[in-house]
Design a protein around this motif. Structure first.
Motif, PDB file in Angstrom:
ATOM      1  N   ASN A 395      -5.316   0.403  -5.827  1.00 52.25           N
ATOM      2  CA  ASN A 395      -4.061   0.767  -5.174  1.00 52.25           C
ATOM      3  C   ASN A 395      -4.392   1.780  -4.076  1.00 52.25           C
ATOM      4  N   ARG A 397      -2.702   3.068  -1.532  1.00 49.89           N
ATOM      5  CA  ARG A 397      -1.738   4.130  -1.234  1.00 49.89           C
ATOM      6  C   ARG A 397      -1.851   5.281  -2.222  1.00 49.89           C
ATOM      7  N   THR A 398      -2.016   4.946  -3.505  1.00 49.01           N
ATOM      8  CA  THR A 398      -2.145   5.983  -4.530  1.00 49.01           C
ATOM      9  C   THR A 398      -3.401   6.809  -4.294  1.00 49.01           C
TER      10      THR A 398
END
Length: 409
Positions: A395, A397-398
């Motif tokens: 992920n 963005r995380t």
């Protein structure tokens, strides 16, 4: 050439670029001279193995420490002193020749390599500080030019100089180039933007920084890349020598030509940066896949000229992969910990490379060079497929949010 125009737009990086060219060519001169001197004094494979170990060991010891220092002190001054203090030790091999004292050559190699282990993470971490973000991919294209210029002019010209004069001249040039590089960097120490991002550094301990790579999924994947790719790259270094020497029986001239071909590939890779604007990771992984295909084709070579052309292709796509991954790292690593994190990744990368180079020596005892090249090609393709799967599971963005928080705290 498009990316050389960036030097005019980025005058501070221009200083880093030319000092690195001097540093790299001088280092190649020293390698040529050191290997020749070692053979002259010992004619021992074990002695050569020890010398190679001394080139790799300092990165394992000093790279994370130097990266941590880069996050807290004046980066340009660290670069300046690293070059300046190494210059006298670059002359030690001349004394080793006169006294036939092998320890002086080993001492010189270890100190020069230790300086380089400090220099590389600091240099990497200063580039995003002095370069506009939109120019990073072009600058990383120029970084491949440095690798290519170093290979072409350092290795080939070093061999020619040693042939027409003597190896002492190579060590003198190395010391002189280190001094010139330090003089160039001194100009950068006068610039406010050359200072470390110390003011914006979030106060945190070295212990906490160590666990960042484990806590952030995207960095874990890059750690995997840094560990696995050098396993194949290290075998490359041995294979190309053996293809010139054993497969096509071209002698030292063949080695010089194949290293020049490798350098040309890196230089050419920088010419396509104007077309790379996004999807850096996807492009980087595909280039690894093509690198594997290049090795499989290399394993079927019938003519030396064919091997040279494929060497250019292999470093061309490999250089593009380096440009893409380095650009991503420069963009995502937090300024407050960029030096330490890159130093840690470099430590794993060079440790893996050292292990691979040692292993390659044994591997080529069992398999002919061209068969080894086929095996390396299959390995590259397997790595590329694994990287595709692992990057897709992250992920982004995380991970990037976690990294950005580190500079805000």
């Amino acid at each position: 050439m498009y990316n050389f125009q960036i030097l005019k737009k980025e005058p501070k990086y221009q200083i880093i670029f030319w000092s690195s060219v001097l540093n790299g060519i001088g280092g190649r001169f020293a390698q040529v001279g050191s290997f020749a001197l070692l053979y002259l004094l010992t004619e021992s494979g074990a002695a050569l193995g020890l010398l190679m170990a001394l080139l790799v060991l300092p990165t394992i010891i000093f790279a994370p420490i130097s990266g941590y220092l880069a996050d807290r002190f004046y980066k340009a001054k660290l670069l300046f002193w690293t070059d300046l203090l190494r210059a006298p030790f670059a002359l030690l091999p001349i004394w080793a020749t006169m006294t036939e004292e092998l320890g002086l050559l080993y001492l010189s190699t270890f100190i020069i390599a230790s300086g380089q282990a400090i220099y590389n993470p600091v240099r990497f971490s200063i580039i995003p500080d002095i370069v506009e973000k939109r120019n990073l991919v072009s600058v990383n294209g120029l970084e491949q030019n440095i690798v290519g210029i170093t290979l072409v002019f350092g290795s080939l010209l070093g061999g020619i100089i040693a042939f027409i004069s003597n190896m002492h001249v190579l060590f003198i040039f190395h010391a002189a180039f280190l001094m010139l590089a330090a003089i160039l960097i001194w100009r950068l120490t006068k610039s406010n933007t050359a200072k470390s991002s110390k003011m914006e550094v979030a106060e945190s301990s070295l212990k906490k920084s160590r666990f960042l790579i484990v806590r952030v999924a995207l960095l874990r994947v890059f750690l995997m890349v840094m560990l696995l790719m050098p396993l194949a790259n290290g075998v490359d270094n041995v294979i190309f020598n053996l293809i010139a020497l054993e497969v096509f029986d071209k002698g030292d001239l063949g080695v010089g030509l194949i290293y020049s071909a490798l350098g040309i590939g890196f230089v050419l890779s920088s010419t396509i940066v104007k077309w790379i604007r996004r999807k850096y990771i996807a492009i980087g992984v595909v280039m690894i896949l093509l690198e594997g295909a290049g090795h499989i084709l290399l394993s079927q070579s019938f003519f030396f000229i064919q091997a040279l052309a494929l060497a250019i292709l292999i470093t061309f796509v490999g250089g593009i992969s380096n440009i893409c991954f380095d650009t991503v790292l420069m963009k995502i690593l937090p300024a407050s910990k960029r030096g330490f994190l890159f130093g840690t990744l470099s430590m794993f990368q060079n440790s893996s490379m050292g292990i691979a180079m040692i292993g390659a020596g044994f591997l080529t005892e069992w398999l002919p060079p061209l068969q080894t090249s086929f095996l390396v090609g299959v390995t590259y393709i397997a790595f590329a497929l694994a990287f595709m799967l692992v990057f897709r599971s992250v992920n982004f963005r995380t991970s990037i949010r976690k990294l950005k928080r580190l500079d805000i705290k």
